[in-house]
Design an enzyme around this catalytic site. Structure first.
Site, mmCIF file in Angstrom:
data_model
loop_
_atom_site.group_PDB
_atom_site.id
_atom_site.type_symbol
_atom_site.label_atom_id
_atom_site.label_comp_id
_atom_site.label_asym_id
_atom_site.label_seq_id
_atom_site.Cartn_x
_atom_site.Cartn_y
_atom_site.Cartn_z
ATOM 1 N N LYS A 31 3.307 2.680 -25.988
ATOM 2 C CA LYS A 31 3.628 2.424 -24.590
ATOM 3 C C LYS A 31 2.035 3.616 -23.688
ATOM 4 C CE LYS A 31 7.781 2.568 -25.758
ATOM 5 N NZ LYS A 31 8.807 1.190 -25.515
ATOM 6 N N ARG A 32 1.166 2.400 -23.964
ATOM 7 C CA ARG A 32 0.096 3.333 -23.058
ATOM 8 C C ARG A 32 -0.181 4.549 -23.521
ATOM 9 N NH1 ARG A 32 0.922 -1.971 -24.246
ATOM 10 N NH2 ARG A 32 0.851 -3.425 -22.327
ATOM 11 N N ALA A 69 -0.822 6.796 -20.056
ATOM 12 C CA ALA A 69 -0.473 6.569 -19.098
ATOM 13 C C ALA A 69 -0.186 7.699 -17.986
ATOM 14 C CB ALA A 69 0.820 5.285 -19.306
ATOM 15 N N LEU A 71 2.845 11.160 -17.619
ATOM 16 C CA LEU A 71 4.184 11.854 -18.479
ATOM 17 C C LEU A 71 5.081 10.102 -18.959
ATOM 18 C CD1 LEU A 71 6.077 13.434 -18.753
ATOM 19 C CD2 LEU A 71 7.115 12.873 -16.440
ATOM 20 N N LEU A 73 7.586 8.708 -18.728
ATOM 21 C CA LEU A 73 8.317 8.555 -17.310
ATOM 22 C C LEU A 73 9.703 7.484 -18.051
ATOM 23 C CD1 LEU A 73 6.113 6.080 -15.334
ATOM 24 C CD2 LEU A 73 6.389 9.059 -14.548
ATOM 25 N N GLY A 118 -0.781 12.483 -16.413
ATOM 26 C CA GLY A 118 -0.472 13.347 -17.175
ATOM 27 C C GLY A 118 -1.728 13.248 -17.831
ATOM 28 N N GLU A 121 -4.854 14.262 -16.819
ATOM 29 C CA GLU A 121 -4.617 16.381 -16.303
ATOM 30 C C GLU A 121 -5.429 16.376 -18.056
ATOM 31 O OE1 GLU A 121 -0.556 16.700 -15.710
ATOM 32 O OE2 GLU A 121 -0.947 17.460 -14.328
ATOM 33 N N GLU A 141 1.812 10.094 -9.011
ATOM 34 C CA GLU A 141 2.784 11.271 -9.207
ATOM 35 C C GLU A 141 3.572 10.990 -7.682
ATOM 36 O OE1 GLU A 141 0.032 11.991 -10.541
ATOM 37 O OE2 GLU A 141 0.672 13.484 -12.294
ATOM 38 N N ARG A 144 4.971 7.996 -8.078
ATOM 39 C CA ARG A 144 6.593 8.330 -8.496
ATOM 40 C C ARG A 144 7.817 8.997 -8.436
ATOM 41 N NH1 ARG A 144 5.796 3.220 -10.928
ATOM 42 N NH2 ARG A 144 3.527 3.479 -12.116
ATOM 43 N N GLY A 149 2.227 18.183 -13.367
ATOM 44 C CA GLY A 149 3.012 19.214 -14.062
ATOM 45 C C GLY A 149 1.771 20.224 -15.099
HETATM 46 C C1 1HE Z 1 5.325 4.278 -20.092
HETATM 47 C C2 1HE Z 1 4.416 4.228 -19.270
HETATM 48 C C3 1HE Z 1 4.538 5.510 -19.157
HETATM 49 C C4 1HE Z 1 3.665 2.981 -19.939
HETATM 50 N N1 1HE Z 1 5.939 6.627 -19.588
HETATM 51 N N2 1HE Z 1 6.320 4.119 -20.716
HETATM 52 N N3 1HE Z 1 2.206 7.021 -15.088
HETATM 53 C C5 1HE Z 1 2.291 6.162 -14.366
HETATM 54 O O1 1HE Z 1 2.374 6.068 -13.433
HETATM 55 C C6 1HE Z 1 1.621 5.162 -15.294
HETATM 56 C C7 1HE Z 1 2.719 4.565 -15.647
HETATM 57 N N4 1HE Z 1 2.221 2.670 -16.294
HETATM 58 C C8 1HE Z 1 1.484 1.963 -16.255
HETATM 59 O O2 1HE Z 1 1.400 2.054 -14.507
HETATM 60 C C9 1HE Z 1 1.267 0.827 -17.082
HETATM 61 O O3 1HE Z 1 2.062 1.124 -17.917
HETATM 62 C C10 1HE Z 1 0.098 0.997 -16.867
HETATM 63 C C11 1HE Z 1 -1.420 0.750 -16.558
HETATM 64 C C12 1HE Z 1 -0.427 1.971 -17.982
HETATM 65 C C13 1HE Z 1 -0.483 -0.700 -18.172
HETATM 66 O O4 1HE Z 1 0.262 -1.783 -17.758
HETATM 67 P P1 1HE Z 1 1.078 -2.730 -18.918
HETATM 68 O O5 1HE Z 1 0.501 -3.582 -17.863
HETATM 69 O O6 1HE Z 1 -0.699 -2.750 -19.808
HETATM 70 O O7 1HE Z 1 1.883 -2.361 -20.027
HETATM 71 P P2 1HE Z 1 3.148 -2.302 -18.736
HETATM 72 O O8 1HE Z 1 3.676 -3.756 -19.521
HETATM 73 O O9 1HE Z 1 3.530 -1.380 -17.582
HETATM 74 O O10 1HE Z 1 3.937 -0.571 -20.205
HETATM 75 C C14 1HE Z 1 3.976 -1.209 -21.891
HETATM 76 C C15 1HE Z 1 4.771 -0.138 -22.755
HETATM 77 O O11 1HE Z 1 4.566 1.206 -21.660
HETATM 78 C C16 1HE Z 1 5.949 -0.415 -21.598
HETATM 79 O O12 1HE Z 1 7.699 -0.415 -22.616
HETATM 80 P P3 1HE Z 1 8.182 -1.573 -23.304
HETATM 81 O O13 1HE Z 1 9.017 -0.798 -24.096
HETATM 82 O O14 1HE Z 1 8.648 -2.230 -22.176
HETATM 83 O O15 1HE Z 1 7.086 -2.203 -23.828
HETATM 84 C C17 1HE Z 1 6.142 0.300 -20.859
HETATM 85 O O16 1HE Z 1 7.449 1.547 -20.268
HETATM 86 C C18 1HE Z 1 5.114 2.382 -21.655
HETATM 87 N N5 1HE Z 1 4.859 2.633 -20.775
HETATM 88 N N6 1HE Z 1 3.080 3.390 -19.174
HETATM 89 C C19 1HE Z 1 6.675 5.466 -20.077
HETATM 90 N N7 1HE Z 1 3.552 6.018 -17.662
HETATM 91 C C20 1HE Z 1 3.529 16.711 -16.710
HETATM 92 S S1 1HE Z 1 3.864 15.955 -14.955
HETATM 93 C C21 1HE Z 1 2.589 14.683 -15.147
HETATM 94 C C22 1HE Z 1 3.446 13.597 -14.531
HETATM 95 C C23 1HE Z 1 2.317 11.960 -14.509
HETATM 96 O O17 1HE Z 1 1.882 12.157 -15.528
HETATM 97 S S2 1HE Z 1 3.289 11.109 -13.078
HETATM 98 C C24 1HE Z 1 2.058 9.028 -13.354
HETATM 99 C C25 1HE Z 1 3.170 8.880 -14.733
#
Ligand code: 1HE
Length: 266
Positions: A31-32, A69, A71, A73, A118, A121, A141, A144, A149
């Site tokens: 889940k990265r 990656a 929070l 999501l 996060g 963070e 953020e 999205r 947070g």
């Molecule tokens: C996740 C998450 C996640 C991956 N929550 N499951 N963060 C983001 O906006 C970043 C979101 N993630 C991405 O942009 C990409 O996943 C990555 C660039 C980090 C990696 O890409 P990749 O191609 O290596 O992996 P993928 O195919 O996108 O994901 C692999 C799996 O990880 C997949 O799950 P699967 O069950 O389908 O295999 C994804 O759903 C899972 N995954 N990232 C949940 N973030 C306190 S407030 C803080 C607010 C924030 O942090 S906002 C920023 C959120």
């Protein structure tokens, strides 16, 4: 002393070597290393325990190609949280990251791939950040439909300044490489493995007396929250304790005897 190796962990992994260097791995690579509520609880438990465990420094690393990656999501979507629920989620993130920053135990983060949202963070709660060529930093953020947070408004703004943080959030700007070092997101950029360099730095820091490291990795952060007048007072009190500790006597004696290393570039 707390036996940290007895703490049950599922989303993190812990090992401690003979020098007292603890390696904490984010272990949800599938889940990265996204931060779900359970992972945050493990961070709170572990980093609350380190100051009373005898650990001298912590290497924070991640399984897989990405540091973190941010929070979880998918969990956040599935839970469909209320405002009050998510406020409490954020308070647990703050508990975890404050335990890290103010712990008094040096934390060196070995970064790679995504250090986003996060994940940034989390990284910014470490005391030293080491990046490699794959490492990139972002605050997606805004894109999205979210807001930070987990303390970015405090720690990331502190690292890069308010204007850069606002730009990162409004436009999704990504920083990497030397530019990331130049603006303060990380202190080191290595060609090879960020983990190797981070471990070297952890070993270096671990050679300092623990009380000195305690002051460096808690007092400076506390003093940033104080008025200059109060910070100067607190600094004098901390220095009174640290600079007269038994562990400094031998080091001072070595300097007085001209047997200590000099401070010179190699
Ligand atoms: C996740 C998450 C996640 C991956 N929550 N499951 N963060 C983001 O906006 C970043 C979101 N993630 C991405 O942009 C990409 O996943 C990555 C660039 C980090 C990696 O890409 P990749 O191609 O290596 O992996 P993928 O195919 O996108 O994901 C692999 C799996 O990880 C997949 O799950 P699967 O069950 O389908 O295999 C994804 O759903 C899972 N995954 N990232 C949940 N973030 C306190 S407030 C803080 C607010 C924030 O942090 S906002 C920023 C959120």
């Amino acid at each position: 002393m707390i036996d940290i190796e007895a703490i049950p962990l599922a989303n993190l992994r812990l090992s401690v070597d003979s020098e007292g260097i603890a390696t904490v791995s984010l272990a949800r690579a599938a889940k990265r290393n996204a931060l779900d509520a359970a992972t945050i609880e493990e961070l709170v438990t572990l980093f609350s325990a380190f100051p009373r465990s005898g650990v001298r420094a912590v290497l924070l690393r991640a399984d897989g190609d990405h540091f973190c990656a941010g929070l979880d999501l998918v969990e956040h979507f599935n839970e469909d949280r209320s405002a009050a629920d998510f406020m409490h989620v954020c308070l647990r993130w703050h508990e975890a990251f404050n335990k890290m920053e103010y712990s008094g135990v040096p934390i060196i983060a070995a970064l790679k791939g995504a250090v986003v949202g996060g994940g940034l963070e989390l990284a910014s709660a470490a005391h030293i950040r080491v990046a490699d060529p794959s490492t990139y930093f972002a605050l997606p953020e805004g894109q999205r439909g979210l807001f930070t947070g987990g303390g970015a408004t405090i720690r990331v703004a502190d690292l890069v300044g308010k204007a850069r943080m606002i730009d990162m959030m409004l436009t999704g700007r990504i920083y990497k490489g030397q530019e990331a070092v130049d603006i303060g997101l990380c202190q080191y950029l290595v060609d090879g493995s960020s983990e190797d360099r981070a471990l070297e730095l952890a070993r270096l820091a671990a050679q300092n007396p623990p009380l000195s490291n305690f002051a460096i990795c808690s007092a400076i952060s506390h003093m940033q929250n104080m008025s200059s007048l109060d910070a100067a007072y607190a600094e004098a009190v901390v220095a009174g304790v640290v600079n007269t500790q038994a562990a400094s006597r031998g080091r001072l004696e070595a300097f007085a005897n001209k047997t200590a290393a000099k401070v010179k570039p190699t």
